[in-house]
Design a protein around this motif. Sequence first.
Motif, mmCIF file in Angstrom:
data_model
loop_
_atom_site.group_PDB
_atom_site.id
_atom_site.type_symbol
_atom_site.label_atom_id
_atom_site.label_comp_id
_atom_site.label_asym_id
_atom_site.label_seq_id
_atom_site.Cartn_x
_atom_site.Cartn_y
_atom_site.Cartn_z
ATOM 1 N N PRO A 1 1.114 -44.774 -124.746
ATOM 2 C CA PRO A 1 0.213 -45.118 -125.851
ATOM 3 C C PRO A 1 -0.479 -46.484 -125.717
ATOM 4 C CG PRO A 1 2.480 -45.324 -126.570
ATOM 5 C CD PRO A 1 2.511 -44.768 -125.169
ATOM 6 N N HIS B 1 -1.774 -46.831 -129.446
ATOM 7 C CA HIS B 1 -2.031 -45.750 -130.400
ATOM 8 C C HIS B 1 -0.691 -45.278 -130.951
ATOM 9 C CE1 HIS B 1 -6.099 -44.886 -128.458
ATOM 10 N NE2 HIS B 1 -6.332 -45.207 -129.697
ATOM 11 N N ASP B 2 -0.604 -45.136 -132.288
ATOM 12 C CA ASP B 2 0.621 -44.606 -132.880
ATOM 13 C C ASP B 2 0.609 -43.078 -132.793
ATOM 14 O OD1 ASP B 2 -1.011 -43.677 -134.951
ATOM 15 O OD2 ASP B 2 -0.217 -45.061 -136.442
ATOM 16 N N ARG B 3 1.565 -42.433 -133.403
ATOM 17 C CA ARG B 3 1.689 -40.967 -133.315
ATOM 18 C C ARG B 3 0.520 -40.227 -133.945
ATOM 19 N NH1 ARG B 3 8.091 -40.902 -134.521
ATOM 20 N NH2 ARG B 3 8.702 -41.521 -132.431
ATOM 21 N N GLN B 4 -0.157 -40.875 -134.886
ATOM 22 C CA GLN B 4 -1.342 -40.267 -135.522
ATOM 23 C C GLN B 4 -2.613 -40.651 -134.765
ATOM 24 O OE1 GLN B 4 1.098 -41.947 -137.522
ATOM 25 N NE2 GLN B 4 1.994 -39.911 -137.735
ATOM 26 N N HIS B 5 -2.440 -41.296 -133.635
ATOM 27 C CA HIS B 5 -3.526 -41.749 -132.759
ATOM 28 C C HIS B 5 -4.396 -42.828 -133.413
ATOM 29 C CE1 HIS B 5 -4.444 -40.931 -128.663
ATOM 30 N NE2 HIS B 5 -5.739 -41.053 -128.885
ATOM 31 N N LYS C 1 -3.110 -49.540 -133.273
ATOM 32 C CA LYS C 1 -2.196 -50.491 -133.904
ATOM 33 C C LYS C 1 -2.042 -51.720 -133.019
ATOM 34 C CE LYS C 1 -0.647 -47.880 -137.315
ATOM 35 N NZ LYS C 1 -0.641 -48.172 -138.697
#
Length: 177
Positions: free
Chosen positions: A34, A59-63, A66
Amino acid sequence: MSVPNRYKYTMGDTMNVAKQAAIEIELYLQSLPPTLQVLNVESDPLYQKKDIDLLYYFHDRQHTKKRISIEIKGDRHHYTGNYFFETHSNLQKNTPGCFMYTEADFLFYYYVKEKELHILPVPETRKWFTEHIDEFPVRGTSTQIGTKSKKGYATSGRLVPRDYLLQSVPRARFIQL
């Protein structure tokens, strides 16, 4: 405040460990899928005042993009089973230690020889630490500035058992690099 000095270092020793830790942590973060960018801000005066070494963009899990800020602490003494949380960076000047004032989101405590990275969320860890500070013994170090100089400074902090902290601070964890 009198603090027993168990370890004596030169500024060069300290800088070499810090440099090695920063390089290895940067390489690790850059290898993560990520990751967007790892920015070393150790020499930026704005971030030095906040005691922040790295900015990590990902990128976090929701893209969603961050950013987290990271303070790095390199250590050579894994065998003790403790973290050393600096409460006073210079006893002679009565300046607070890094752990007490860093504005970083995370403290990446890295044992360089073992390549063991401990990821400690600063707000939760500092809150827990200050609530339990009297449980931890005070220790000191001294750092000599230059090889021929007798100038230096004394640092003090607390020895915090790693297992105790990892069991007590929910988001604290460690990984082997």
